[in-house]
Scaffold this motif. Structure first.
Motif, PDB file in Angstrom:
ATOM      1  N   VAL A  10       0.855  -1.194   0.000  1.00  0.00           N
ATOM      2  CA  VAL A  10       0.000   0.000   0.000  1.00  0.00           C
ATOM      3  C   VAL A  10       0.889   1.241   0.000  1.00  0.00           C
ATOM      4  O   VAL A  10       1.541   1.543   0.999  1.00  0.00           O
ATOM      5  N   ALA A 123      -6.460   2.054  -0.065  1.00  0.00           N
ATOM      6  CA  ALA A 123      -6.964   1.077   0.894  1.00  0.00           C
ATOM      7  C   ALA A 123      -7.849   1.807   1.884  1.00  0.00           C
ATOM      8  O   ALA A 123      -7.528   2.917   2.319  1.00  0.00           O
ATOM      9  N   LEU A 126      -8.480  -3.108   6.398  1.00  0.00           N
ATOM     10  CA  LEU A 126      -7.806  -4.399   6.216  1.00  0.00           C
ATOM     11  C   LEU A 126      -8.812  -5.527   6.390  1.00  0.00           C
ATOM     12  O   LEU A 126      -9.758  -5.411   7.165  1.00  0.00           O
ATOM     13  N   ILE A 136      -6.882  -6.426   1.740  1.00  0.00           N
ATOM     14  CA  ILE A 136      -7.387  -5.065   1.952  1.00  0.00           C
ATOM     15  C   ILE A 136      -8.763  -4.874   1.314  1.00  0.00           C
ATOM     16  O   ILE A 136      -9.129  -5.572   0.373  1.00  0.00           O
ATOM     17  N   ARG A 137      -9.502  -3.913   1.866  1.00  0.00           N
ATOM     18  CA  ARG A 137     -10.662  -3.379   1.165  1.00  0.00           C
ATOM     19  C   ARG A 137     -10.262  -1.989   0.688  1.00  0.00           C
ATOM     20  O   ARG A 137      -9.457  -1.319   1.342  1.00  0.00           O
ATOM     21  N   GLY A 138     -10.784  -1.587  -0.451  1.00  0.00           N
ATOM     22  CA  GLY A 138     -10.376  -0.283  -0.958  1.00  0.00           C
ATOM     23  C   GLY A 138     -11.281   0.250  -2.031  1.00  0.00           C
ATOM     24  O   GLY A 138     -12.399  -0.261  -2.236  1.00  0.00           O
ATOM     25  N   VAL A 152       0.364  -8.028   3.738  1.00  0.00           N
ATOM     26  CA  VAL A 152       0.211  -6.631   3.323  1.00  0.00           C
ATOM     27  C   VAL A 152       1.413  -5.858   3.859  1.00  0.00           C
ATOM     28  O   VAL A 152       1.801  -6.037   5.015  1.00  0.00           O
ATOM     29  N   VAL A 162      -2.555   1.979   7.733  1.00  0.00           N
ATOM     30  CA  VAL A 162      -2.472   0.518   7.663  1.00  0.00           C
ATOM     31  C   VAL A 162      -2.079  -0.088   9.016  1.00  0.00           C
ATOM     32  O   VAL A 162      -2.707  -1.021   9.494  1.00  0.00           O
TER      33      VAL A 162
END
Lengths: 392, 56
Positions: A10, A123, A126, A136-138, A152, A162
């Protein structure tokens, strides 16, 4: 975009790109994401770097070297000059980078090594399952997504989230962050062979002013003040004041701002399935604020450790301890002792700074580094720096 | 609530780094302040541009 990678990095600054490149070269399936639409822009950096340090990671290329310098000059509040420079003509010790190009080249190198790259992709949280970070979600250009990965790497800079999402507190105290502002100035007169530093509580409380050449008649003129000492005036106000007195006729081509971590090494940079690197792990040097080399170094270590952990099928925090051990014994040791020096100097009055400058005014420095400078200070002022005597 | 002057903000993220309750987010080129904000004002001190203010 796939829905599963070995590794997601990230942030595509120098640390993230080196991490992605290293991991891809070790055979990992890597995704490197950058929230901005352009890698390297806007810049948040004075762009100075040591030649020797840089060459450990990449062969210098004139496309992204704006200026070559033969040393540094430090000015105390009363104007006393301390020169740390290579005497031989044509010799160079430092570069001033063109980060906009440099960062993009590093990301390209990661891509050429096999990493996938996605810009305008950030991102937002997480995926954490059974205590392990599993992706990750983003958002990519406004569209939400979920991508899984074994590891990650958080390379998301000073504004890092993060680590916090994984339960690692990276919050900086006001006394552990520099608030910085910089103008890229043209049509100013200065010696383009040197990086200049100005100290003083009136100029930049708890920090310094820098003038780094970016070519003939063009320089990064900036400063950092300690967050806890802003007292009514912000970094930009101090910068305007400096420019008014030192280069009133210069023209401002860019205004940039940034926060620089100047903390002691943080307690943890790993969790199961997660590693933090560079500014996200608060690895900038607490004396200089320089962060590029530590970011690239930690990125390389994290990339290697990710590859070995995944090949062994164990990404637990215990398996990633190898990364903690490696960065702490190298980068961490530098930060630790630099932090002690920072804490000692932070309270110095202008009178004390002048006094110190006078003691090393005519020293011939054997080593043109901060270490060399501090060593000379200790030698000339042994009682004052008694606590530091074993560190340098 | 902390108010951001978007015309002044240099979107550097220094405020995000000092927020003790993780209420601030640098989204691309703008700052978002979440409801977690406790109005402690630390972000207003670190902001290089002076673009943050504790408002009502």
């Amino acid at each position: 975009m796939k829905d599963k990678y070995d590794l997601i990095v990230v942030g595509a600054g120098p640390g993230g790109s080196i991490a992605a490149k290293t991991a891809a070269e070790h055979g990992l399936d890597v995704l490197l994401i950058e929230k901005r639409s352009e890698i390297g822009d806007p810049v948040r950096c004075a762009e100075g770097i040591s030649k020797e340090g840089l060459r450990q990671f990449i062969e210098p290329d004139k496309r992204w070297i704006a200026a070559r310098t033969k040393g540094a000059r430090i000015y105390s509040p009363d104007g006393t000059k301390i020169e740390m420079a290579e005497d031989m003509a044509g010799s160079e010790v430092g570069y001033v980078l063109e980060r906009k190009i440099f960062d993009r080249v590093l990301a390209k190198n990661a891509a050429m090594a096999g990493a996938e790259v996605m810009v305008k992709t950030r991102a937002t949280s997480l995926i954490i399952e059974d205590g392990f970070v599993r992706g990750i979600r983003g958002e990519h250009i406004g569209e939400g997504f979920e991508i899984r990965s074994d590891i990650v790497i958080g390379a998301d800079g000073v504004e890092s989230k993060v680590g916090r999402w994984a339960g690692i507190d990276t919050t900086l105290k006001l006394s552990d962050i520099e608030s910085g502002a910089q103008f890229l100035m043209a049509d100013i007169d200065f010696d383009p062979n040197y990086c200049d530093f100005y100290l003083g509580n009136k100029l930049a409380p708890g920090g310094y002013v820098w003038v780094f050449p970016k070519g003939k008649h063009e320089a990064n003129v900036g400063l950092g003040i300690l967050g806890s000492r802003s007292g009514g005036m912000q970094a930009i106000d101090y910068l305007r004041r400096f420019v008014e007195t030192h280069c009133p006729d210069g023209k401002i081509l860019e205004i940039i701002v940034g926060g620089v971590p100047v903390s002691a090494p943080i307690e943890r940079t790993t969790a199961s399935g997660l590693m933090l690197i560079g500014d996200a792990a608060r690895m900038a040097n607490p004396i200089t604020g320089g962060g590029i080399l530590h970011a690239m170094d930690s990125g390389m270590m994290a990339g290697e450790v990710a590859a070995s952990a995944i090949s062994r099928g164990d990404v637990s925090v215990k398996a990633l301890e190898e990364y903690e051990t490696r960065w702490r014994s190298t980068i961490g040791a530098v930060i630790e002792r630099s932090y002690k020096v920072k804490e000692l100097f932070m309270g110095s009055s202008d009178k004390e700074l002048n006094g110190l400058a006078h003691t090393i005014e005519n020293v011939d420095f054997t080593e043109l580094t901060i270490g060399g400078l501090v060593e000379a200070l200790i030698k000339k002022n042994p009682k004052l720096f008694w606590e530091l005597r074993h560190l340098f | 609530m902390v108010i951001v002057d978007r015309h002044k903000c240099g979107h550097c993220g220094a405020c995000v780094a000092v927020c003790p309750v993780y209420a601030i987010e640098l989204v691309g080129t703008w700052i978002e302040i979440g409801e977690e904000c406790k109005e402690c004002g630390l972000c207003t001190q670190v902001c290089p541009m002076g673009s943050l203010e504790v408002g009502t």
